[in-house]
Scaffold this motif. Sequence first.
Motif, PDB file in Angstrom:
ATOM      1  N   ILE A 152     115.576   8.985  54.286  1.00 50.23           N
ATOM      2  CA  ILE A 152     114.188   9.432  54.413  1.00 50.23           C
ATOM      3  C   ILE A 152     113.321   8.352  55.036  1.00 50.23           C
ATOM      4  O   ILE A 152     112.430   8.635  55.829  1.00 50.23           O
ATOM      5  N   ARG A 153     113.604   7.117  54.680  1.00 55.02           N
ATOM      6  CA  ARG A 153     112.810   6.024  55.256  1.00 55.02           C
ATOM      7  C   ARG A 153     113.014   5.941  56.755  1.00 55.02           C
ATOM      8  O   ARG A 153     112.094   5.697  57.515  1.00 55.02           O
ATOM      9  N   LYS A 154     114.264   6.135  57.166  1.00 56.83           N
ATOM     10  CA  LYS A 154     114.560   6.009  58.587  1.00 56.83           C
ATOM     11  C   LYS A 154     114.145   7.256  59.357  1.00 56.83           C
ATOM     12  O   LYS A 154     113.658   7.188  60.472  1.00 56.83           O
ATOM     13  N   VAL A 155     114.405   8.418  58.786  1.00 53.79           N
ATOM     14  CA  VAL A 155     114.149   9.687  59.478  1.00 53.79           C
ATOM     15  C   VAL A 155     113.373  10.613  58.550  1.00 53.79           C
ATOM     16  O   VAL A 155     113.965  11.489  57.913  1.00 53.79           O
ATOM     17  N   PRO A 156     112.070  10.447  58.464  1.00 55.95           N
ATOM     18  CA  PRO A 156     111.291  11.205  57.469  1.00 55.95           C
ATOM     19  C   PRO A 156     111.425  12.730  57.593  1.00 55.95           C
ATOM     20  O   PRO A 156     111.269  13.442  56.613  1.00 55.95           O
ATOM     21  N   GLU A 157     111.763  13.203  58.810  1.00 52.86           N
ATOM     22  CA  GLU A 157     111.824  14.660  58.962  1.00 52.86           C
ATOM     23  C   GLU A 157     112.930  15.288  58.125  1.00 52.86           C
ATOM     24  O   GLU A 157     112.899  16.473  57.852  1.00 52.86           O
ATOM     25  N   LEU A 158     113.930  14.494  57.761  1.00 52.33           N
ATOM     26  CA  LEU A 158     115.055  15.050  57.009  1.00 52.33           C
ATOM     27  C   LEU A 158     114.752  15.249  55.532  1.00 52.33           C
ATOM     28  O   LEU A 158     115.608  15.703  54.779  1.00 52.33           O
ATOM     29  N   MET A 159     113.540  14.893  55.138  1.00 53.91           N
ATOM     30  CA  MET A 159     113.184  14.973  53.730  1.00 53.91           C
ATOM     31  C   MET A 159     113.431  16.358  53.147  1.00 53.91           C
ATOM     32  O   MET A 159     113.900  16.501  52.023  1.00 53.91           O
ATOM     33  N   GLU A 160     113.083  17.375  53.916  1.00 52.33           N
ATOM     34  CA  GLU A 160     113.200  18.761  53.439  1.00 52.33           C
ATOM     35  C   GLU A 160     114.601  19.063  52.956  1.00 52.33           C
ATOM     36  O   GLU A 160     114.825  19.803  52.014  1.00 52.33           O
ATOM     37  N   MET A 161     115.558  18.449  53.650  1.00 53.88           N
ATOM     38  CA  MET A 161     116.963  18.731  53.368  1.00 53.88           C
ATOM     39  C   MET A 161     117.346  18.427  51.929  1.00 53.88           C
ATOM     40  O   MET A 161     118.219  19.067  51.360  1.00 53.88           O
ATOM     41  N   PHE A 162     116.698  17.433  51.381  1.00 44.22           N
ATOM     42  CA  PHE A 162     117.097  16.998  50.035  1.00 44.22           C
ATOM     43  C   PHE A 162     116.336  17.719  48.942  1.00 44.22           C
ATOM     44  O   PHE A 162     116.585  17.503  47.763  1.00 44.22           O
ATOM     45  N   LEU A 163     115.433  18.558  49.346  1.00 38.35           N
ATOM     46  CA  LEU A 163     114.580  19.207  48.351  1.00 38.35           C
ATOM     47  C   LEU A 163     115.355  20.019  47.315  1.00 38.35           C
ATOM     48  O   LEU A 163     115.141  19.838  46.119  1.00 38.35           O
ATOM     49  N   PRO A 164     116.265  20.878  47.732  1.00 32.40           N
ATOM     50  CA  PRO A 164     116.972  21.673  46.720  1.00 32.40           C
ATOM     51  C   PRO A 164     117.737  20.822  45.722  1.00 32.40           C
ATOM     52  O   PRO A 164     117.789  21.140  44.539  1.00 32.40           O
ATOM     53  N   ALA A 165     118.286  19.707  46.208  1.00 34.74           N
ATOM     54  CA  ALA A 165     119.096  18.885  45.305  1.00 34.74           C
ATOM     55  C   ALA A 165     118.256  18.218  44.229  1.00 34.74           C
ATOM     56  O   ALA A 165     118.763  17.793  43.200  1.00 34.74           O
ATOM     57  N   THR A 166     116.946  18.144  44.475  1.00 33.87           N
ATOM     58  CA  THR A 166     116.120  17.407  43.519  1.00 33.87           C
ATOM     59  C   THR A 166     115.741  18.240  42.312  1.00 33.87           C
ATOM     60  O   THR A 166     115.145  17.735  41.378  1.00 33.87           O
ATOM     61  N   LYS A 167     116.094  19.505  42.354  1.00 36.26           N
ATOM     62  CA  LYS A 167     115.622  20.399  41.286  1.00 36.26           C
ATOM     63  C   LYS A 167     115.961  19.910  39.900  1.00 36.26           C
ATOM     64  O   LYS A 167     115.147  19.941  39.000  1.00 36.26           O
ATOM     65  N   ASN A 168     117.211  19.498  39.733  1.00 40.77           N
ATOM     66  CA  ASN A 168     117.625  19.145  38.375  1.00 40.77           C
ATOM     67  C   ASN A 168     117.708  17.650  38.138  1.00 40.77           C
ATOM     68  O   ASN A 168     118.276  17.209  37.160  1.00 40.77           O
ATOM     69  N   LEU A 169     117.159  16.899  39.033  1.00 41.28           N
ATOM     70  CA  LEU A 169     117.332  15.457  38.936  1.00 41.28           C
ATOM     71  C   LEU A 169     116.833  14.870  37.625  1.00 41.28           C
ATOM     72  O   LEU A 169     117.438  13.963  37.076  1.00 41.28           O
ATOM     73  N   LEU A 170     115.709  15.391  37.163  1.00 45.36           N
ATOM     74  CA  LEU A 170     115.126  14.731  35.999  1.00 45.36           C
ATOM     75  C   LEU A 170     115.774  15.139  34.693  1.00 45.36           C
ATOM     76  O   LEU A 170     115.439  14.616  33.641  1.00 45.36           O
ATOM     77  N   SER A 171     116.698  16.089  34.749  1.00 51.18           N
ATOM     78  CA  SER A 171     117.336  16.452  33.486  1.00 51.18           C
ATOM     79  C   SER A 171     118.590  15.626  33.262  1.00 51.18           C
ATOM     80  O   SER A 171     119.380  15.906  32.379  1.00 51.18           O
ATOM     81  N   GLU A 172     118.742  14.591  34.033  1.00 53.42           N
ATOM     82  CA  GLU A 172     119.882  13.695  33.894  1.00 53.42           C
ATOM     83  C   GLU A 172     119.881  12.978  32.566  1.00 53.42           C
ATOM     84  O   GLU A 172     118.834  12.625  32.044  1.00 53.42           O
TER      85      GLU A 172
END
Lengths: 593, 151
Positions: free
Chosen positions: A37-57
């Motif tokens: 994301i730091r290098k290519v900010p446009e790719l941020m959207e791609m990781f959005l679905p994966a973040t859904k459950n991140l905080l329930s770790e």
Amino acid sequence: MGSSEMCRDLAGEVEKLLKTSNSYLRKKAALCAVHVIRKVPELMEMFLPATKNLLSEKNHGVLHTSVVLLTEMCERSPDMLAHFRKLVPQLVRILKNLIMSGYSPEHDVSGISDPFLQVRILRLLRILGKNDDDSSEAMNDILAQVATNTETSKNVGNAILYETVLTIMDIKSESGLRVLAINILGRFLLNNDKNIRYVALTSLLKTVQTDHNAVQRHRSTIVDCLKDLDVSIKRRAMELSFALVNGNNIRGMMKELLYFLDSCDPEFKADCASGVFLAAEKYAPSKRWHIDTIMRVLTTAGSYVRDDSVPNLIQLITNSVEMHAYTVQRLYKALLDDISQQPLVQVASWCIGEYGDLLVSGQCEEEEPIQVTEDEVLDVLEGLLVSNLSTPVTRGYSLTAIMKLSTRFSSVNRIKKVVSIYGSSIDVELQQRAVEYNALFKKYDHMRPALLERMPIMEKTASNGPTEIVQTNGIPSMTAYNKNGLKIDFTFERANPNPNIAVITIHATNSTEAEMTDFVFQAAVPKTFQLQLLSPSSNVVPALNQGTVTQVIRVLNPQKQQLRMRIKLTYTHKGSAVQDLAEVNNFPPQSWQ
Amino acid sequence: MMQFMLLFSRQGKLRLQKWYVPLSDKEKKKITRELVQTVLARKPKMCSFLEWRDLKIVYKRYASLYFCCAIEDQDNELITLEIIHRYVELLDKYFGSVCELDIIFNFEKAYFILDEFLLGGEAQETSKKNVLKAIEQADLLQEVRPAPLKP
């Protein structure tokens, strides 16, 4: 380390790994995603679905890196920020668990559970709560809890408190919480650990604008930090002290700051002196106090005072009319002690030149007037001229001062002699001045009193300080066109700062009985010039010279060639359209040289 | 994020360097030289933070080694001190009472440990146990090597 192309190629892989069951891989994938994301900010959207459950770790490693990922996304995109605001309750819960949970050997650092994670969560909360009332309210309680319950005996606890304070100050927290935060910073200031003190001063500097009153309460502690041994702490304390100075505490603060100026390292002296002048100008309780403060700075840190302070000080002194005698007396006494500090010497010689008569006549009211003769004063000024310690600028000041005294003192012959000696000085500046002054004595003696009389009170907006005796060459105006009752005059100025640009103002007048309407002035210049025509004041030239139409022309003349212009005039007069062309060749040489 | 970490001795010899931003070798050398000079010039009583270019430098001395990190403006300096301390603890646990010599002779292990703890300038694992476990597993893998062919 990956480049942006590599990131694009591998982003898909990283995204997949984010969802893998292996926590070891997941945490690494999260940080890789951050890098992508730091290098290519446009790719941020791609990781959005994966973040859904991140905080329930459950795994702290993955949780930590997930929070970093979320932070990065929120920092870079306002949309993501809005999207993730809903996570605030979850984050608050996680933080609460960390604080309330018992001892967990795996993540414990000096009795605090996973401080790294706590700090990261606090940072994410800061970003989410900024400018958002609801989120800020949701985190109010937990912030208060962390602020009051964290152990402060070790650096870890203080690290968490520091992050908490930063968060409280940045979000829309209620005032009670803000006061709590500033008090924590105040406590930090008293901590033995200089790192903590440094961090406190830095944070207070950031908050002093918004929470001025709260920071004022800790003023005495801050002022004590001026005496700290550490250079960075001293600098921070100095900046903060200047920010805290106001009309009420000016006397006390100035005492401390002047003491600091005396004893601080040379690298601080210039900034401190400038700060003192600024503060004194804003909040001086009395003119006498102001002059005394200036004197103190000039005598203790005189050589570190910035060059531009000299004209400012001179202006200040000029405007304090009733203090002139006192000022010149004090400055004279200072000169007798020490002539090495150039700013002091320059201000002093200027004052003696202006107010020497007050000095000699012993008119001082504020303190015991000293007895000094004209010869003694001239001795001092001449001493400056010959001393090795004086810079050329200083010498210029003192020569001019001597000259001014020729209208204030009676020993004119002595002054004439000095001035004529310097007519052959090696220093070109001095020589020029001396020759001009000589000319004043010889050919223009009748003008001398007028030229050398007292300076009037100056407007604050004048960017240069007092002007020395200046010759202004007015470029004469000329008539460019005069036909059929229409007369066009040109007046000139030099445009600052570019001397290649001549600014010409045309003045069009109409001596006929009928007005000229739809008046248009056009001009053309030879190829080596460039012309810019600004808008005219009006298109109607009133009849019988009752008014003027003005318009500004800017001519760029880089090759300094003789200015020539072709003008075209069109207007309607008594119902019929008139058009005329003319050449303008009679420009005065000064307008283009 | 952390932009780089340098470890150097009191005499200015670089023992370890980890860069989290792409820079040319020339720039790295220049930065290293400048920073080493600046940090070594500091007196012992001074605070552990200094401003350098647009970064914040956090350094701490452990015995004969200086641990120096460069962090960005929004990062928390005090927690960076904790990160440095955590790294030292990891080294200590692994080598058993670590000293500069351990790092000199086993620098590749020092890098492995750092890489398990920090990734891309951020901490990836906050549990000491897990980091050390990962290193142990890596060590096991290294030991299982195919036997050399006997002549």
